[in-house]
Design a protein around this motif. Structure first.
Motif, PDB file in Angstrom:
ATOM      1  N   ASN A  90       7.242  -4.362   7.622  1.00 36.45           N
ATOM      2  CA  ASN A  90       5.425  -3.785   8.302  1.00 36.45           C
ATOM      3  C   ASN A  90       5.671  -2.211   9.026  1.00 36.45           C
ATOM      4  O   ASN A  90       6.509  -2.221   9.830  1.00 36.45           O
ATOM      5  N   LEU A  91       5.405  -1.481   8.062  1.00 41.16           N
ATOM      6  CA  LEU A  91       5.501  -0.215   8.866  1.00 41.16           C
ATOM      7  C   LEU A  91       4.834   0.404  10.269  1.00 41.16           C
ATOM      8  O   LEU A  91       5.296   1.591  10.707  1.00 41.16           O
ATOM      9  N   LEU A  92       4.012  -0.844  10.688  1.00 45.29           N
ATOM     10  CA  LEU A  92       3.031  -0.485  11.327  1.00 45.29           C
ATOM     11  C   LEU A  92       3.300  -0.776  12.462  1.00 45.29           C
ATOM     12  O   LEU A  92       2.886  -0.336  13.935  1.00 45.29           O
ATOM     13  N   THR A  93       4.402  -1.803  12.702  1.00 48.59           N
ATOM     14  CA  THR A  93       5.141  -2.328  13.358  1.00 48.59           C
ATOM     15  C   THR A  93       6.285  -1.276  13.829  1.00 48.59           C
ATOM     16  O   THR A  93       8.117  -1.733  14.240  1.00 48.59           O
ATOM     17  N   GLY A 112       0.797  -1.085   0.000  1.00 46.86           N
ATOM     18  CA  GLY A 112      -0.489  -0.371   0.108  1.00 46.86           C
ATOM     19  C   GLY A 112       0.957   1.108   0.096  1.00 46.86           C
ATOM     20  O   GLY A 112       0.215   2.292  -0.024  1.00 46.86           O
ATOM     21  N   SER A 113       1.997   1.494   0.603  1.00 47.20           N
ATOM     22  CA  SER A 113       3.007   2.428   0.563  1.00 47.20           C
ATOM     23  C   SER A 113       2.889   2.978  -1.593  1.00 47.20           C
ATOM     24  O   SER A 113       3.536   1.955  -2.326  1.00 47.20           O
ATOM     25  N   LEU A 114       3.212   4.066  -1.430  1.00 49.18           N
ATOM     26  CA  LEU A 114       2.505   4.723  -2.949  1.00 49.18           C
ATOM     27  C   LEU A 114       4.298   4.673  -3.170  1.00 49.18           C
ATOM     28  O   LEU A 114       4.197   4.521  -4.109  1.00 49.18           O
ATOM     29  N   LEU A 120      -3.071   5.199  11.048  1.00 51.21           N
ATOM     30  CA  LEU A 120      -1.613   5.761  10.285  1.00 51.21           C
ATOM     31  C   LEU A 120      -1.016   7.123  11.193  1.00 51.21           C
ATOM     32  O   LEU A 120       0.084   7.309  11.028  1.00 51.21           O
ATOM     33  N   ARG A 121      -2.048   8.074  11.970  1.00 51.67           N
ATOM     34  CA  ARG A 121      -2.205   9.334  12.826  1.00 51.67           C
ATOM     35  C   ARG A 121      -1.270   8.479  13.906  1.00 51.67           C
ATOM     36  O   ARG A 121      -0.381   9.130  14.710  1.00 51.67           O
ATOM     37  N   ARG A 122      -2.077   7.640  14.549  1.00 53.98           N
ATOM     38  CA  ARG A 122      -1.346   7.088  15.863  1.00 53.98           C
ATOM     39  C   ARG A 122      -0.005   6.689  15.639  1.00 53.98           C
ATOM     40  O   ARG A 122       0.916   7.077  16.449  1.00 53.98           O
ATOM     41  N   SER A 123       0.617   5.668  14.188  1.00 56.34           N
ATOM     42  CA  SER A 123       0.939   5.484  14.413  1.00 56.34           C
ATOM     43  C   SER A 123       2.514   6.537  14.304  1.00 56.34           C
ATOM     44  O   SER A 123       3.728   6.681  14.603  1.00 56.34           O
ATOM     45  N   GLY A 133       0.517  -4.941  13.272  1.00 56.52           N
ATOM     46  CA  GLY A 133       0.336  -3.733  13.110  1.00 56.52           C
ATOM     47  C   GLY A 133      -0.496  -3.081  14.102  1.00 56.52           C
ATOM     48  O   GLY A 133      -0.501  -2.197  14.919  1.00 56.52           O
ATOM     49  N   LEU A 134      -1.889  -3.859  13.935  1.00 57.51           N
ATOM     50  CA  LEU A 134      -2.578  -3.029  15.082  1.00 57.51           C
ATOM     51  C   LEU A 134      -2.536  -3.210  16.428  1.00 57.51           C
ATOM     52  O   LEU A 134      -3.398  -2.634  17.498  1.00 57.51           O
TER      53      LEU A 134
END
Ligand code: GSH
Length: 264
Positions: free
Chosen positions: A33-36, A9-11, A121-124, A256-257
């Motif tokens: 994993n950008l969320l971790t 999903g990364s542009l 995204l904003r929390r990350s 990630g979650l």
């Protein structure tokens, strides 16, 4: 052997994946994993000092920044050539790639994403603001890189929390689309009669704008040439390979979650 460090999903990763697909190239995938925050780990910062995706490895050469990577791929792998033959069109290609590169897409995405994805995204970004100083302390050899990253993250956080700034970024979308439409009323592709690197870059961007519900800007009778162009882009096999199939695997989403909401 081509190896790509990327994120679903990364542009910026999608731009490179589109070029790899257009050229039908095989590559070894290193999903992050950008969320971790795998992109912030010291081993990755050593590869890509900005801690961003994508990073390409080819014959032990490390290449960062999507705009540089796509040009590199086009120079190394000639078929099909995605740079126009005529110098005037080459210049045009640089113009369209540069125009996109200057546009604050990250701020636009983080500032506009609605629902759970937007919240995540904003929390990350907020978590990164706390995590980076710790990483900096634990990895003194990478102090400069982490300090620069922290500055970028602070800047991003301040922009996305400022509704007026996001509004002013959003207001720049339509004039940009008008420019594209004007070109596309004259030529099928951004640099004339053949598909080029400029088209790969804008495929990823238009798709993200569509995801963020800005597609209405080229719906109905608004910008018909742009609408037809986006449909042509979506009909290319590379769109299916590089974008439609670019879903984040479920275990990665769950990890990630957990990281974002439970700090595990
Ligand atoms: N100019 C760089 C920008 C790369 C970039 O910002 N990548 C984003 C994803 S599209 C990223 O890795 N974000 C994670 C982070 O900054 O922590 C490029 O085009 O490669």
């Amino acid at each position: 052997m081509l190896e790509l460090y990327h994120a679903s999903g990364s542009l910026c990763s999608q731009k490179v994946k589109l070029v790899l697909a257009e050229k039908n190239l095989e590559w070894k995938s290193h999903p992050l994993n950008l969320l971790t925050f795998e992109n912030l780990q010291p081993s990755y910062i050593q590869l890509n000092s900005k801690g961003v995706v994508p990073t390409l490895i080819h014959n032990d050469k490390v290449i960062t920044d999507s705009a540089i990577i796509i040009r590199y791929l086009d120079e190394q792998f000639l078929h099909p050539k995605l740079t126009p033959a005529e110098p005037a069109f080459v210049e045009k290609m640089s113009y369209w790639i540069g125009l996109q590169d200057k546009f604050p897409m990250v701020e636009l995405i983080y500032g506009n994403f609605r629902g759970i994805e937007g919240l995540v995204l904003r929390r990350s970004v907020q978590i990164k603001e706390r995590l980076i100083p710790k990483l900096m302390q634990a990895n003194s050899g990478l102090k400069e890189q982490y300090a620069a990253k922290l500055k970028d993250v602070n800047q991003l956080n301040s922009t996305i929390r400022n509704a007026k700034e996001i509004e002013s970024i959003n207001a720049k979308i339509e004039p940009l689309l008008e420019q594209l439409d004007e070109q596309l009323r004259q030529t099928d592709w951004l640099c004339g009669t053949t598909y080029s690197l400029a088209d790969t870059v804008w495929t990823a961007v238009l798709n993200w704008l569509d995801e963020l519900k800005f597609g209405y800007l080229w719906a109905d009778n608004k910008h018909p040439a742009l609408r037809a162009y986006f449909n042509r882009l979506k009909a290319r096999p590379s769109f299916i390979t590089a974008i439609k199939s670019d879903e984040m695997p479920l275990p990665m989403i769950l990890a990630g979650l957990r990281r974002i909401f439970l700090s595990i």
